[in-house]
Design a protein around this motif. Structure first.
Motif, PDB file in Angstrom:
ATOM      1  N   ARG A   1       0.842  -1.203   0.000  1.00 25.35           N
ATOM      2  CA  ARG A   1       0.000   0.000   0.000  1.00 25.35           C
ATOM      3  C   ARG A   1       0.873   1.247   0.000  1.00 25.35           C
ATOM      4  N   ASN A   2       0.237   2.362  -0.342  1.00 28.72           N
ATOM      5  CA  ASN A   2       0.917   3.658  -0.368  1.00 28.72           C
ATOM      6  C   ASN A   2       0.680   4.394   0.946  1.00 28.72           C
ATOM      7  N   TYR A   3       1.721   5.038   1.458  1.00 28.37           N
ATOM      8  CA  TYR A   3       1.625   5.786   2.709  1.00 28.37           C
ATOM      9  C   TYR A   3       2.372   7.106   2.589  1.00 28.37           C
TER      10      TYR A   3
ATOM     11  N   LYS B   1       6.027   2.975  -0.001  1.00 25.41           N
ATOM     12  CA  LYS B   1       5.198   1.807  -0.282  1.00 25.41           C
ATOM     13  C   LYS B   1       5.632   0.729   0.696  1.00 25.41           C
TER      14      LYS B   1
ATOM     15  N   PRO C   1       1.045  -3.420   5.003  1.00 26.57           N
ATOM     16  CA  PRO C   1       0.414  -2.864   6.208  1.00 26.57           C
ATOM     17  C   PRO C   1       0.987  -3.391   7.521  1.00 26.57           C
TER      18      PRO C   1
ATOM     19  N   GLN D   1      -2.509   6.504   5.096  1.00 24.65           N
ATOM     20  CA  GLN D   1      -2.564   5.601   3.951  1.00 24.65           C
ATOM     21  C   GLN D   1      -3.198   6.358   2.791  1.00 24.65           C
TER      22      GLN D   1
ATOM     23  N   LYS E   1      -4.673   5.996  -1.314  1.00 27.04           N
ATOM     24  CA  LYS E   1      -5.035   5.062  -2.384  1.00 27.04           C
ATOM     25  C   LYS E   1      -4.039   5.171  -3.515  1.00 27.04           C
ATOM     26  N   LYS E   2      -3.675   6.402  -3.845  1.00 28.90           N
ATOM     27  CA  LYS E   2      -2.628   6.622  -4.833  1.00 28.90           C
ATOM     28  C   LYS E   2      -1.947   7.943  -4.520  1.00 28.90           C
TER      29      LYS E   2
END
Length: 108
Positions: free
Chosen positions: A3-5, A67, A70, A93, A95-96
């Motif tokens: 995921r993106n953070y 990236k 989690p 976090q 989504k993009k």
């Protein structure tokens, strides 16, 4: 699943440049050590705080786009909890990332 953070840090503004760079380097190493991938980092500079944090009126804002899985986020976060020079941090976090971040260029 990766995921993106966004990691936003408030670092003490009264640090000498060498100490500040060591703190940013520690953050980078902590992210990479726990399996995160740094996509981009941005120094937003010195800002006046809305209220004092640990008796400090100013901080340097530093933002990392990463990236990671989690389950690694809590491990990464545990490295920053007791750092004296990190006044606050926030992990969000996404989504993009913004288009400029998706290009994969790393800048300072």
């Amino acid at each position: 699943m990766i995921r993106n953070y966004e990691f936003c840090f408030l670092i003490r503004a009264d640090l000498p440049e060498e100490e500040f760079n060591k703190e940013v380097d520690f953050i980078e190493r902590s992210i990479l050590k726990e399996g995160g991938e740094i996509v981009k980092k941005e120094n937003w500079g010195r800002k006046t705080l809305a209220y004092p944090i640990r008796k400090k009126e100013e901080a340097i804002y530093y933002l990392f786009y990463i990236k990671s899985a989690p389950e690694n986020i809590s491990k990464i976060e545990s490295n920053f909890y007791r750092r004296e020079n990190i006044l606050r941090y926030l992990i969000l976090q996404r989504k993009k990332f913004k288009e400029t971040v998706d290009a994969g260029t790393i800048s300072e």
